[in-house]
Scaffold this motif. Structure first.
Motif, short mmCIF file in Angstrom:
data_model
loop_
_atom_site.label_atom_id
_atom_site.label_comp_id
_atom_site.label_asym_id
_atom_site.label_seq_id
_atom_site.Cartn_x
_atom_site.Cartn_y
_atom_site.Cartn_z
N ASN A 87 -5.38 10.52 -7.30
CA ASN A 87 -5.20 10.75 -7.81
C ASN A 87 -3.72 11.87 -7.18
OD1 ASN A 87 -7.82 12.25 -7.95
ND2 ASN A 87 -8.04 11.02 -6.50
N CYS A 88 -3.02 11.92 -7.93
CA CYS A 88 -1.06 12.23 -7.55
C CYS A 88 -0.73 11.39 -5.56
CB CYS A 88 -0.88 13.17 -7.15
SG CYS A 88 -0.87 14.07 -9.35
N GLY A 89 -1.59 10.19 -5.65
CA GLY A 89 -0.72 9.55 -4.49
C GLY A 89 0.21 9.38 -4.15
N LYS A 90 0.36 8.83 -2.86
CA LYS A 90 1.80 8.22 -2.54
C LYS A 90 1.60 6.81 -1.84
CE LYS A 90 3.04 12.78 -0.78
NZ LYS A 90 3.32 14.06 0.57
N VAL A 91 3.06 5.94 -2.28
CA VAL A 91 3.05 4.91 -1.40
C VAL A 91 4.46 4.59 -0.62
CG1 VAL A 91 3.31 2.90 -1.95
CG2 VAL A 91 1.70 3.87 -3.70
N GLY A 92 3.97 4.40 -0.12
CA GLY A 92 5.33 4.23 0.89
C GLY A 92 6.00 2.44 0.76
N HIS A 93 7.41 2.59 0.38
CA HIS A 93 8.18 1.45 0.24
C HIS A 93 8.59 1.23 1.04
CE1 HIS A 93 7.13 1.15 -3.99
NE2 HIS A 93 6.95 2.11 -4.07
N ILE A 94 8.40 -0.02 2.28
CA ILE A 94 9.59 -0.43 3.45
C ILE A 94 10.41 -1.83 2.86
CG2 ILE A 94 9.55 -1.81 6.15
CD1 ILE A 94 6.80 -0.31 6.59
N GLU A 95 12.16 -1.21 3.67
CA GLU A 95 12.53 -1.91 2.88
C GLU A 95 14.30 -2.48 4.34
OE1 GLU A 95 14.09 -3.62 0.12
OE2 GLU A 95 12.29 -2.55 -1.60
#
Length: 158
Positions: A87-95
């Motif tokens: 549903n047009c989600g968001k993902v956080g990418h830790i770097e």
């Protein structure tokens, strides 16, 4: 969530967003403990800092500064990927999580991970992910992460 203060072993630390003055406080040298990171001119640093700032809360770099020495002793970043799935989600990418070798063992890495994870949650992410070496898996397990999938990489020549 601009700043988070905490104390450990009678030392006070604060997790906060990267500031342009942090270059002079050893930020680049700290990154060199993580991976290849050549010295960066003040002009190049300022240009990249301003470029990242344009992303607002979708790209957050945080640091911990040792208030006694004035040096940056830990850092990490998270960027928010906007997806069509979920549903047009968001993902956080830790770097780029690193703690200065002189202060490891004080749970500063865990504080960085918590700060970045909390930011991703506050931005509406349904998950946060990261890549790490097998040597670092126990640390990330203690931070609540579990192994899923396999990372692949393709490098391009410069």
């Amino acid at each position: 969530m601009e700043r988070t203060k905490f104390s450990m072993e009678e030392e006070a630390f604060e997790v906060r967003k990267l500031e342009i003055s942090d270059k002079k406080k050893g930020f680049v040298e700290l990154l060199q403990q993580l991976t290849v990171c050549d010295s960066i001119s003040d002009e190049a640093f300022e240009e990249r800092f301003r470029e990242v700032a344009k992303y607002g809360n979708d790209h957050l770099i945080c640091v911990i500064e040792d208030e006694d020495s004035g040096k940056i002793i830990a850092t990490g970043s998270v960027f928010i990927e906007k997806k069509f799935i979920r549903n047009c989600g968001k993902v956080g990418h830790i770097e780029d999580v690193v703690v200065d070798s002189n202060v490891r063992g004080k749970h500063l890495g865990k504080k960085i991970i918590e700060f970045l994870s909390d930011h991703a949650r506050s931005m509406g992410c349904y998950k946060v992910i990261l890549d790490c070496s097998s040597d670092n898996m126990p640390f990330y397990n203690r931070c609540g992460f579990k192994q899923k999938e396999i990372q692949m990489v393709k490098y391009f020549s410069s």
